[in-house]
Write an enzyme that holds these catalytic residues in place. Structure first.
Site, short mmCIF file in Angstrom:
data_model
loop_
_atom_site.label_atom_id
_atom_site.label_comp_id
_atom_site.label_asym_id
_atom_site.label_seq_id
_atom_site.Cartn_x
_atom_site.Cartn_y
_atom_site.Cartn_z
N ASN A 151 -17.17 -3.54 -6.76
CA ASN A 151 -16.12 -2.82 -7.47
C ASN A 151 -16.51 -2.44 -8.89
O ASN A 151 -15.97 -1.50 -9.45
CB ASN A 151 -14.83 -3.65 -7.49
CG ASN A 151 -15.05 -5.08 -7.88
OD1 ASN A 151 -15.79 -5.82 -7.21
ND2 ASN A 151 -14.44 -5.50 -8.96
N GLN A 179 -13.40 -1.74 -1.61
CA GLN A 179 -13.83 -0.54 -2.33
C GLN A 179 -14.42 0.52 -1.41
O GLN A 179 -14.64 1.65 -1.82
CB GLN A 179 -14.87 -0.91 -3.40
CG GLN A 179 -14.32 -1.67 -4.57
CD GLN A 179 -13.46 -0.81 -5.50
OE1 GLN A 179 -13.63 0.40 -5.59
NE2 GLN A 179 -12.52 -1.44 -6.18
N HIS A 201 -3.81 0.00 -1.90
CA HIS A 201 -3.72 0.76 -3.16
C HIS A 201 -5.06 1.27 -3.66
O HIS A 201 -5.11 2.01 -4.64
CB HIS A 201 -2.99 -0.05 -4.23
CG HIS A 201 -3.78 -1.19 -4.82
ND1 HIS A 201 -4.41 -1.07 -6.05
CD2 HIS A 201 -4.03 -2.43 -4.39
CE1 HIS A 201 -5.00 -2.23 -6.33
NE2 HIS A 201 -4.79 -3.07 -5.33
N CYS A 325 -11.32 -8.42 -19.93
CA CYS A 325 -10.32 -8.52 -20.98
C CYS A 325 -8.96 -8.87 -20.41
O CYS A 325 -8.13 -9.46 -21.07
CB CYS A 325 -10.23 -7.23 -21.77
SG CYS A 325 -10.01 -5.79 -20.74
C1 LIG Z 1 -9.14 -4.58 -5.82
C2 LIG Z 1 -10.09 -5.47 -5.09
C3 LIG Z 1 -9.64 -6.66 -4.48
C4 LIG Z 1 -8.22 -7.14 -4.61
O1 LIG Z 1 -7.33 -6.34 -3.89
P1 LIG Z 1 -5.76 -6.43 -4.25
O2 LIG Z 1 -5.12 -5.62 -3.18
O3 LIG Z 1 -5.62 -5.82 -5.60
O4 LIG Z 1 -5.37 -7.85 -4.21
C5 LIG Z 1 -10.55 -7.42 -3.80
N1 LIG Z 1 -11.84 -7.05 -3.70
C6 LIG Z 1 -12.30 -5.92 -4.25
C7 LIG Z 1 -13.74 -5.55 -4.09
C8 LIG Z 1 -11.45 -5.09 -4.97
O5 LIG Z 1 -11.92 -3.98 -5.54
#
Ligand SMILES: *Cc1c(COP(=O)(O)O)cnc(C)c1O
Length: 389
Positions: A151, A179, A201, A325
């Site tokens: 990510n 991702q 999302h 942060c």
């Molecule tokens: C955003 C993300 C998560 C967490 O997903 P949520 O739906 O926000 O709990 C886990 N792993 C990766 C690689 C992500 O980018």
């Protein structure tokens, strides 16, 4: 001022077409999907339709898909569920140093409960070596969890090779594909994984809904106990509108991926190319080619990532930095440190994650803004000026 959003790895907006499909399930079709009356049956039909949509998008069978409240829950379910059903004879987990915190912090928690965990190192591009995975395997290795795409730096991990290895050795393999969905092709049989996490999302679906793929025949202890929802594996009244949205979003994301990924990758390459060419002492983080189509991650020597983000934000440009942060600390990113970056270099990093709504015109504006901001911040930076002197 027209704002520019280049933080699509953090979250994306819900597609209007997705929202439209969701809306009736808040009002007219509000039945509990577990009820046997017609209200319940309507909701059940929608949930099972979404399950087929998710399954089709990743090459799974619908009965291998379980809805969750997002990527973090799916990751927790995979690791804790595997541990709780297999801890009897010793539990060794192999994961990587660059995983999302939903994996890393869960692994640390399992260590406190008696698991042995190997955190694999990565190379300068953020890639795990399959040889390292092989060497780390021991008699008590029960689970390997390596993400499909990172990510922060966008690096694609060699999951197919790991899948092949785990199949030969009879070890469970989980991949965090949060991702990757809608960005690169994802097929559970091609990867050879036993579990896979995804989150609505991150591909223009609603927040707070996700899914986990669990290969048929794989036993996982429940994470959430209670009612018999999700075939007894995940209790709690189904979030029908969100599940409907997830199904619609993943269908759209996968069908539109070829066209959108190609367009996004062009903008990514232009951003990377022009920043590296026009701004001195910059470096690309992540793999030069094996990376997500929308990920740009650059370190600027002599710059504080936070200052860069705030300056960009003043001009309506949303990016993100490598510093954690949000957790209230200014520790540099664990991903960049694992890739061997110095603390100062890691601190001066910027992630721009492109999405399907970004335009070439926006790329032009961001490039111009970066030029000015980096010059100004460096002119004020004592570290930068000492090094120059
Ligand atoms: C955003 C993300 C998560 C967490 O997903 P949520 O739906 O926000 O709990 C886990 N792993 C990766 C690689 C992500 O980018």
């Amino acid at each position: 001022m027209d704002r520019i959003y280049m933080d699509n790895a953090a979250t994306t907006g819900t597609d209007a077409r997705v929202l439209e499909k969701m809306l009736p399930y808040f009002t007219a079709v509000y039945g509990n999907a577990s009820s046997i009356h017609s209200f319940g049956r309507e909701a059940r039909k929608a949930v099972e339709n979404a399950r087929r949509q998710v399954a089709a998008a990743i090459g799974a069978n619908p009965n291998e898909i379980y809805f969750t409240a997002g990527g973090s829950e799916s990751d927790n379910f995979a690791l804790k569920g595997a541990f709780d059903s297999r801890k009897g004879k010793g539990f060794h987990l192999i994961t990587s140093a660059v995983e999302h915190h939903a994996i890393l912090h869960t692994a640390e928690y399992l260590e406190k409960r008696g698991a042995r965990v190997t955190y694999l190192p990565v190379d300068e591009f953020g890639r795990v070596s399959v040889g390292d995975v092989k060497n780390a395997i021991a008699d008590d290795t029960r689970l390997i969890s390596v993400m499909l795409a990172n990510n922060e730096v966008g690096t694609l991990e060699p999951v197919k090779e790991i899948g092949k290895l785990t199949k030969e050795r009879g070890i469970l393999f989980h991949t965090d594909a949060v991702q990757a969905i809608g960005a690169v092709p994802v097929d559970v049989n091609e990867i050879g994984c036993d579990m896979l996490s995804l989150s609505g999302h991150k591909f223009h679906g609603p927040k707070g809904v996700g899914a986990i793929y669990i290969r048929s025949g794989v036993r996982l202890e429940n994470l959430i106990h209670g009612g018999a929802q999700e075939r007894g594996k995940r209790a709690g009244t189904e979030n029908v509108p969100a599940i409907v949205g997830l199904g619609e979003a993943i269908t759209l994301a996968v069908s539109e991926m070829p066209e959108i990924s190609a367009r996004i990758a062009k903008m990514r390459d232009r951003l990377i190319g022009e920043i590296l060419r026009n701004i001195p002492e910059t470096r690309l983080n992540g793999h030069p080619t094996e990376r997500l189509p929308g990920n740009v991650n650059i370190s600027f020597e002599g710059i504080e990532g936070e200052a860069l983000l705030l300056s960009l934000d003043l001009q309506g440009i949303a990016g993100s930095s490598g510093s954690a942060c949000t957790s209230g600390s200014l520790d540099p990113s664990h991903v960049l440190l694992a890739m061997g970056l110095r603390h100062e270099t890691a601190h001066g990093s910027l992630r721009l994650s492109l999405g399907r709504d970004n335009t070439e015109e926006e790329v032009t504006k961001v490039l111009a803004a970066l030029d000015v901001i980096v010059k100004r911040l460096r002119a004020m930076s004592p570290i930068w000026n000492c090094r120059r002197a």
